[in-house]
Design an enzyme around this catalytic site. Structure first.
Site, PDB file in Angstrom:
ATOM      1  N   ASP A   8       1.060  -1.270  -0.024  1.00 55.58           N
ATOM      2  CA  ASP A   8       0.008  -0.153   0.290  1.00 55.58           C
ATOM      3  C   ASP A   8       0.565   1.150   0.004  1.00 55.58           C
ATOM      4  O   ASP A   8       2.195   1.163   0.583  1.00 55.58           O
ATOM      5  CB  ASP A   8      -1.085   0.123   0.929  1.00 55.58           C
ATOM      6  CG  ASP A   8      -2.599   1.277   1.060  1.00 55.58           C
ATOM      7  OD1 ASP A   8      -2.164   1.938  -0.069  1.00 55.58           O
ATOM      8  OD2 ASP A   8      -3.293   0.380   1.815  1.00 55.58           O
TER       9      ASP A   8
HETATM   10  C1  NOJ Z   1      -4.063   3.575   0.165  1.00 55.50           C
HETATM   11  C2  NOJ Z   1      -5.150   2.818  -0.145  1.00 55.50           C
HETATM   12  O1  NOJ Z   1      -5.319   2.318   1.458  1.00 55.50           O
HETATM   13  C3  NOJ Z   1      -5.309   2.111  -1.051  1.00 55.50           C
HETATM   14  O2  NOJ Z   1      -6.416   1.483  -1.556  1.00 55.50           O
HETATM   15  C4  NOJ Z   1      -5.192   3.245  -1.888  1.00 55.50           C
HETATM   16  O3  NOJ Z   1      -4.891   2.496  -3.951  1.00 55.50           O
HETATM   17  C5  NOJ Z   1      -3.709   3.713  -2.084  1.00 55.50           C
HETATM   18  N1  NOJ Z   1      -3.394   4.706  -1.282  1.00 55.50           N
HETATM   19  C6  NOJ Z   1      -3.160   4.065  -3.509  1.00 55.50           C
HETATM   20  O4  NOJ Z   1      -3.799   5.418  -3.394  1.00 55.50           O
END
Ligand code: NOJ
Length: 757
Positions: A225
């Site tokens: 993530d």
């Molecule tokens: C954090 C989020 O938890 C995730 O779901 C997302 O894809 C990423 N940021 C990128 O924006």
């Protein structure tokens, strides 16, 4: 390219080139959420990754589809596959190669801020949708990324909190949907921010390498993530293949065209290292009393693959064979969607070719509307719905001039078109329509607001309501005026909403502001009152006995108004069934703070398997509306239920009403020893003693029936519903007679059969 060809390309790469393929870098065009430079020398094009689960989030518009519970409420995986394919085609049209979705976590905590990105409280149901959406995305030539692996079931403290869950509980509840998505062909899986039994998911060797890649045979790549890694050597050796975003916060801001100084709370020096006085949260100053405290990762911790992985390989801390494996996995997944054959994403419109991009087509608009109508769950109806065409309608609700597109955070999408509830009803009604909002607009919440707007949809959202605008000229936002309008009309339709965002949980299942009061006051005055609840997940409905009909319509996306009108006037049957139990908030197992949000950084999952309806069935706690519940304008009768084999049941259903409808036939299995379930959930024993849920969803099938029509549907029972995960023996099916209950919801059975195992 064959596997051998991928291996040959990897063999040609230098160490620096290989490292360059396993971390994100600045996207010069600034359109992608994540960007990996290719290696031009050997013909590897750049790779673009984009959010998200409800529509494609670049700096330009895309179809804003309904939220994930709406899709899951259709109980129609074929529709979900079409949804996935549409997402994939829109991603391609926007030049993106990888989609960061579907949201695959189980709905454990009713307050979770991201429930609107997740499907269900049941693992088989969630898995069916994660798999179908994955299949659709992949079939459009885009890599799907089920997320967030694993046990990311809350946003409070998500960057640190440890989900303390016994192995059987992980295996039976929190991992199956990911396995289903992997089996459906996901090319990538995103690790979560949180820890699982003390270890960060991004460096959890057992989850990443042993279970995902080993047992399940996943040969794609694991992406972190964003700012979700805590180490270089540990994560690389544990099985994390691609670090995102791979750049520092200042670089990220620059790529988004945001001057770093515009963000007061940004932490980290210019090179991304922490410096004195910086916010420990890094991305913004999340004061302790902020709803986002602990919801954002620290982007300055954990080291960077870009600078630290090469030296770690040279030192022998990360074997070069492991780096080769990381690169191979990434290239293999991209190759599987044609990315290495020169068939990269194009910017074109639909050409009829499955692999071609398509954006905002009539088909996608229809699909967005179909999911919104079919996912609407009719919780109550005393006969007021469908509305008579010529009824005089009072349209009430603080946000009737706004299409509710979704919750806040990385899933935000700006659509090309949208209809508001007011527009939808005005366009459809043959009687008089008066609008009286009753209360000032309820503003949504977004983590991006706390970041000074950084990272939100970059497109100027010209149609978005002006924050702070309470009413148009001459319009009242007084409860009394809504009450007067309701009293003067034949029927009042009250639109209410909750608000939810990534990085924070809802603090209550009650509707924000004075909306409950508004509904009660309108219900008191109106002849008939219909409530349309647009919510991220379950809400409390204290006024339900005073109103005549209640629709749970989730976050409907761009088709909000037209879908609401279609359902209210009966142009479409509200075909949805609840993917999550509605109950008073203190009746859920997570009402115990040790379980949610947790104490001292640990959330105890000691409710074990008793989550969602499993909990309500095993205890004295009563649901308001049970899992699987949903009424219809048709009237369904179950004529016969039969077992036609050890893994198949058949149900004959007929529609005795005068309107068409779509019945969702649900089958639940009772294990042979389910009768031994204690009255209260005693989860204090060893994992082996953990009580079995009284019954578990084993399968479902839907059938559309015209008035007078009857059909026999076959339900294949998922083997997992008969199995339990034994800590030493693994998946085990106890032999004996299993009762299969078949019916309309987890509490409304119309037939039961016994099958031997
Ligand atoms: C954090 C989020 O938890 C995730 O779901 C997302 O894809 C990423 N940021 C990128 O924006």
């Amino acid at each position: 390219m064959s596997r051998d060809d991928v291996a040959a390309v990897v063999a040609e790469l230098t160490l620096a080139e290989k490292v360059g393929l396993v971390h994100g870098t600045v996207d010069a065009e600034g359109t992608a959420t994540g960007f990996v430079s290719g290696v031009e020398r050997v013909g590897i094009p750049p790779i673009r990754l984009t959010d998200g689960p409800l529509g494609v989030r670049t700096d330009e518009p895309a179809t804003a589809f309904p939220s994930s519970p709406a899709l899951a409420a259709t109980f129609d995986p074929d529709l979900a596959e079409r949804f996935g394919r549409a997402l994939g085609r829109e991603a391609t049209a926007r030049g993106q190669d990888v989609l960061l979705g579907p949201g695959t976590n189980l709905i454990r905590v009713p307050h979770c801020g991201r429930n609107f990105e997740y499907f269900s409280e049941d693992p088989i149901h969630a898995g069916a949708f994660a798999a179908a959406v994955t299949e659709g995305i992949q079939s459009a030539g885009v890599v799907a990324t089920p997320k967030h692996y694993a046990a990311n079931n809350q946003e409070t403290g998500r960057a640190e909190v440890s989900a303390e869950a016994a192995e059987p509980v992980l295996r039976e509840l929190y991992l199956p949907a990911f396995r289903d998505a992997v089996e459906a062909g996901a090319g990538s899986v995103m690790s979560s921010y949180n820890r699982v039994n003390g270890t960060y998911a991004s460096e959890h060797e057992r989850l990443l390498t042993d279970v995902l890649k080993g047992e399940w045979g996943f040969d794609g790549y694991v992406v972190s993530d964003w700012f979700g890694t805590e180490s270089v050597v540990d994560s690389a050796t544990a099985g994390l293949d691609l670090q995102m975003p791979g750049i520092t916060v200042p670089e990220l801001l620059e790529s988004m065209g945001i001057p770093p100084e515009s963000l007061g709370g940004i932490g980290g020096g210019p090179d991304g290292t922490e410096s004195e006085g910086d916010s420990p949260q890094g991305l913004f100053d999340a004061a302790e009393d902020s709803p986002f405290a602990g919801g954002m990762p620290d982007p300055t911790s954990g080291g960077r693959y870009a600078t630290d992985l090469g030296p770690a390989v040279e030192r022998g801390d990360v074997p070069e064979s492991r780096l080769d494996d990381m690169v191979t996995r990434i290239l293999r997944s991209l190759d599987a969607v044609g990315h290495l054959d020169g068939e990269t994403s194009d910017d074109g419109e639909a050409s009829g070719d499955e692999k071609a991009g398509a954006l905002d087509t009539p088909e996608h608009r229809d699909l967005a509307a179909t999911v919104a109508t079919r996912g609407s769950v009719l919780l109550e109806n005393d006969g007021v719905l469908p509305l008579a065409d010529e009824a005089d309608v009072a349209v009430v609700g603080p946000n009737v001039d706004e299409a509710l597109l979704g919750g806040g955070g990385s899933s935000e999408v700006t659509p090309f078109v949208r209809t508001t509830p007011r527009e939808g009803i005005e366009a459809r009604a043959a009687g008089a329509v008066t609008v009286a909002r009753g209360l000032p607009r309820v503003e949504g919440i977004s983590m991006f607001d706390a970041m000074g707007g950084a990272g939100g949809p970059a497109t100027e959202d010209a149609d978005a309501p002006d924050d702070g605008a309470d009413a148009g000229p001459g319009e009242s936002v007084e409860v009394e005026d809504a009450v007067a309008a309701a009293a003067a009309a034949d029927v009042a339709v009250v639109f209410v909403r909750d608000r939810a965002t990534e990085a924070a949980d809802r603090d209550s299942l009650r509707l924000p502001g004075r909306q409950d009061e508004l509904v009660a006051a309108v219900a008191d005055a109106a002849d008939e009152t219909v409530v349309v609840a647009n919510a991220s997940g379950p809400i409390e409905t204290p006024w339900r006995d005073a109103v005549d009909a209640v629709l749970a319509a989730w976050y409907p996306g761009q088709a909000h108004g037209e879908a609401a009108a279609a359902v209210l006037y009966g142009d479409a049957d509200p075909g949805g069934r609840l993917p999550v139990t509605f109950a008073p908030e203190d009746a859920y197992p997570t009402a115990d703070e040790r379980r949610f949000p947790g104490v001292d950084g640990e959330a105890s999952y000691d409710e074990g398997l008793l989550v969602g309806y499993r909990h309500f069935d095993a205890t004295d706690a009563e649901p308001t509306y049970p899992f699987g519940h949903g009424r219809s304008y048709a009237e369904f009768r179950y004529d016969a239920v039969e077992a036609v084999g050890p893994s198949t049941v058949e149900a004959t259903v007929s529609n005795g009403g005068d309107r068409p409808g779509r019945e969702v036939v649900q089958a639940y299995v009772e294990a042979p020893d389910a009768a031994d379930i204690p009255d209260t959930a005693d989860t204090s024993g060893t994992p082996g003693d953990r009580p079995r849920p009284p019954r578990e969803l084993a399968g479902f099938a839907a059938v559309a029936l015209d008035p007078g029509e009857s059909a026999t549907v076959e339900i294949d029972l998922d083997d997992r519903a008969f199995g339990r995960y034994d800590e030493s023996a693994g998946w085990t099916v106890d032999s004996g007679a299993y009762v299969v209950e078949v019916g309309r919801s987890s509490r409304d059975f119309r037939g039961r059969v016994s099958v031997e195992r």
